[in-house]
Motif scaffolding. Sequence first.
Motif: not given
Length: 479
Positions: A103-123
């Motif tokens: 579902p779009f809202l899952n991708a919007l609220n979970i998958d993509v924010p988590r992907s962004i967080e992955n990069l910020r967390f490791y940086a």
Amino acid sequence: MTIERIHNWINGQACEATDDSWIKNINPATGEVINLLPRSDEQDAFDAVAAAHDCYLSGGQGNAGAAGLNASQRCDLLMAVADAMDERLEELALAESLDSGKPFLNALNIDVPRSIENLRFYAKAAAAQTTPAVAGENSINYVLRQPLGAVSLITPWNFPLHLLTWKLGPALAMGNSVIAKPSEITPTTASMLGQLFAEVKAPDGLFNVVHGFGHEIGDALVRHPHVKAVSFTGGTATGKTIATVAAPLLKKTSFELGGKNPSIVFADCNLEQSIASVARAAFFNSGQVCLCGSRVLVAAEIYDDFVDALVEQALLYRDRIGPLVSAEHREKVMSYIELAKEEGGEIVCGGQAYGDPNGAFFEPTVITGLSHDCRTVQEEIFGPVVTVHPFDDDEHALELANDTEFGLASSVFTSNLQRAHHFAEHIQSGMVWVNDWNLRDLRVPFGGMKQSGVGREGGDYSFKFFSQDRNVCVRYNYE
Ligand code: NDP
């Protein structure tokens, strides 16, 4: 109507496959073609490896990483890509939703924010890293933690952007260059990421994407001598194939593989919370989660009531989940329903296709009455299908929990602290949740035992995988 084409990203450029061959990317909710992706061949894979290798060499191969970026420049770059992803949040979420069916809202609220967080967390985590120094009687030892070079990241279709960024963050933070091979079923967000790297003016060749079939280009991305490590998430069978290629070449590998994870429910748990967690573990992302709790073990005294409550939840999830990732995958899941019937199981709810006849929707399914050693209970189905089993006492619960070739994750629901610790110690799985499922902290080890994988990712575990520690011993006293 012209169908859009997405591209490989090699050496900072969008490219087509050398022989101009294309694969159709199908929306699993409607059966329509979303776009075309390059059907790359071995030469395309080698070109991507060459670009990554050259980028690494241009850094001088010392403490500086690929393209000569120092640690803080690498972190800045990851932050810039994360910011660019944030600006394209909706576009990325839409692409992820169309490709995978979630579902779009899952991708919007979970998958993509988590992907962004992955990069910020490791940086951020990379910036906070330290390595040990040891003072001896006449010497001091210190550790140089250095990049490996070009590394291949091979990822599956269930969380395409999230699993790619989960590897990409630490790989780049440690100074490597990367060749990404996303699943051909969910390719779009990886291409969009290639575009974002170009937009933030990342050095050419730092992040390369090669699309195509795993069985056609995967071997090249593992075997090539300039590939120094392979991080793989996917099925156990594919992991073994990669291992047979990588092992004789002594390549560094990390394998995050399948699971058949138990959710263990004791009568003394908080029932309302536990049912909600067990249902989420069973049906979230249509059960296409390596961590999903697909074997539900329930104390005999609450078994009947628990099954009724789980069925109620399954009916609610029917309207919350998307289709399975493809029509082919639905065929596979359906074949397990037939198998379950042959093996004597009762389909208490679900077990059918539903929704748009061109889509790959499949009902959340609860199966009871199966013997624990049958194939339906032992094999990974990777759909919204759970089997439920009563247990008599703690010993029986533990025996059932460990009666599997997999060992990725498990959840124990109980208010008895002593029991929780006992299960945490004795369940054979890389991760154990007590009174929850998939509660994640990115610093802790993620990975499996038994057939669920080799190696750990997360926090410093990922940094260690994507680097090599070298010892320098300095003698300072000749007395
Ligand atoms: P696969 O193992 O089929 O594929 C994973 C990736 O490997 C894909 O990009 C695939 O490409 C590629 N690949 C296939 N063959 C080769 C090869 N010979 N050499 C190199 N690469 C190859 O898994 P799925 O994509 O089907 O994903 C589902 C599976 O992944 C499930 O079994 C699930 O349990 C597991 N998984 C495990 C996770 C974990 O963290 N433990 C997380 C998520 C999923 P292509 O798609 O083109 O075939």
